[in-house]
Design a protein around this motif. Structure first.
Motif, short mmCIF file in Angstrom:
data_model
loop_
_atom_site.label_atom_id
_atom_site.label_comp_id
_atom_site.label_asym_id
_atom_site.label_seq_id
_atom_site.Cartn_x
_atom_site.Cartn_y
_atom_site.Cartn_z
N ILE A 138 49.12 31.32 21.79
CA ILE A 138 49.05 32.00 23.09
C ILE A 138 48.36 33.35 22.86
N PRO A 139 47.04 33.39 22.91
CA PRO A 139 46.32 34.62 22.59
C PRO A 139 46.30 35.65 23.72
N VAL A 140 46.63 35.26 24.94
CA VAL A 140 46.59 36.20 26.06
C VAL A 140 47.75 35.94 27.02
N PHE A 141 48.36 37.03 27.47
CA PHE A 141 49.43 36.97 28.45
C PHE A 141 49.01 37.76 29.69
N THR A 142 49.33 37.23 30.85
CA THR A 142 49.03 37.92 32.11
C THR A 142 50.34 38.35 32.76
N ILE A 143 50.46 39.65 33.03
CA ILE A 143 51.63 40.19 33.71
C ILE A 143 51.21 40.52 35.14
N LEU A 144 51.81 39.84 36.10
CA LEU A 144 51.42 40.01 37.51
C LEU A 144 52.30 41.06 38.18
N PHE A 145 51.67 42.06 38.79
CA PHE A 145 52.40 43.13 39.44
C PHE A 145 52.36 43.02 40.97
N PHE A 146 51.30 42.40 41.47
CA PHE A 146 51.18 42.28 42.93
C PHE A 146 50.32 41.07 43.27
N GLN A 147 50.78 40.31 44.27
CA GLN A 147 50.00 39.17 44.78
C GLN A 147 50.20 39.13 46.28
N SER A 148 49.13 39.35 47.02
CA SER A 148 49.22 39.38 48.48
C SER A 148 49.31 37.98 49.06
N VAL A 161 51.88 48.05 47.45
CA VAL A 161 50.75 48.18 46.53
C VAL A 161 50.91 49.42 45.66
N SER A 162 51.33 50.52 46.27
CA SER A 162 51.53 51.77 45.51
C SER A 162 52.59 51.61 44.43
N ARG A 163 53.70 50.94 44.78
CA ARG A 163 54.76 50.71 43.79
C ARG A 163 54.27 49.84 42.65
N ALA A 164 53.49 48.81 43.00
CA ALA A 164 52.96 47.91 41.97
C ALA A 164 52.01 48.65 41.05
#
Length: 226
Positions: A138-148, A161-164
């Motif tokens: 697993i060479p890359v991890f994606t951490i999602l902070f906001f998804q509209s 959005v500001s909090r994210a």
């Protein structure tokens, strides 16, 4: 009308349950790994955790976490609406100087966040971090902070959005700082640098960048190295 109210009530209950469940899971993982800090995405359960004293981070999803050392972090990338805003690679010459475990920029300021000029002024659909590590599986991890949920995205000034962005900036800074610590380890052990480092720490304390307790901890580390 009753149908609409019922649907709204279900959505509200689900969101409250999701927030409660994420926070409960967060507390359990914090205790399990004895982390100093962690983040769990409410969007997809991706997570990030950090242990400063041991020099380790935790990446993955809830129930599928993996532990890596700071030295295994290869790069970190800020992604907005699918496009890369900023990428820091291991060994970059732009990394600052580490003093007693703190990361300092050219003027002695603690740095790591993104500048406002690097952000998009358009509507926001997604905010994420990509963390690249030395791992063939697993060479890359994606951490999602906001998804509209809106295909047109959200106003960049919206509270959510500001909090994210605040959360993303904090985690991004911690990762970059971890990479700097690894890169600058020889500087920490170089002879004769203790007095200069101590002076920088004192100036930071005087400027309010360090509390009395933080100054004492960093001073103790420098004296041990010396």
């Amino acid at each position: 009308m009753y149908t609409v109210l019922f649907i709204i009530a279900i959505v509200v209950i689900f969101n409250v349950w999701k927030v409660f469940n994420v926070e409960n899971t967060r507390q359990n993982i914090l205790a399990q790994y004895k982390l100093d800090e962690m983040y769990i995405s409410q969007e997809d359960s991706s997570l990030f955790g950090i242990k400063f004293d041991e020099g380790k981070i935790i990446l993955g999803n809830v129930g599928r976490e993996k532990i890596y050392s700071f030295a295994q972090i290869a790069a970190v990338e800020v992604v907005e609406n699918g496009a890369t805003l900023n990428k820091t690679n291991r060994g970059s010459q732009l990394l600052g100087t580490v003093v007693g475990g703190l990361v300092l920029g050219p003027l002695g300021a603690v740095i790591g966040g993104l500048s406002a000029s690097s952000r998009s002024l358009g509507r926001i659909q997604q905010l994420a971090l990509k963390i690249f590590v030395d791992d063939r599986q697993i060479p890359v991890f994606t951490i999602l902070f906001f998804q509209s949920s809106n295909r047109k995205g959200e106003n960049p000034g919206a509270d959510r959005v500001s909090r994210a962005r605040e959360q993303l900036d904090r985690i991004h800074a911690q990762i970059v700082n971890a990479m700097r610590q690894v890169q600058q380890r020889p500087v920490l052990n170089s002879p004769g640098s203790g007095a200069s480092d101590l002076k920088i720490l004192w100036e930071m304390k005087q400027a309010g960048a360090l509390t009395e307790e933080e100054f004492a901890v960093q001073k103790s580390r420098l004296l041990e190295i010396g």
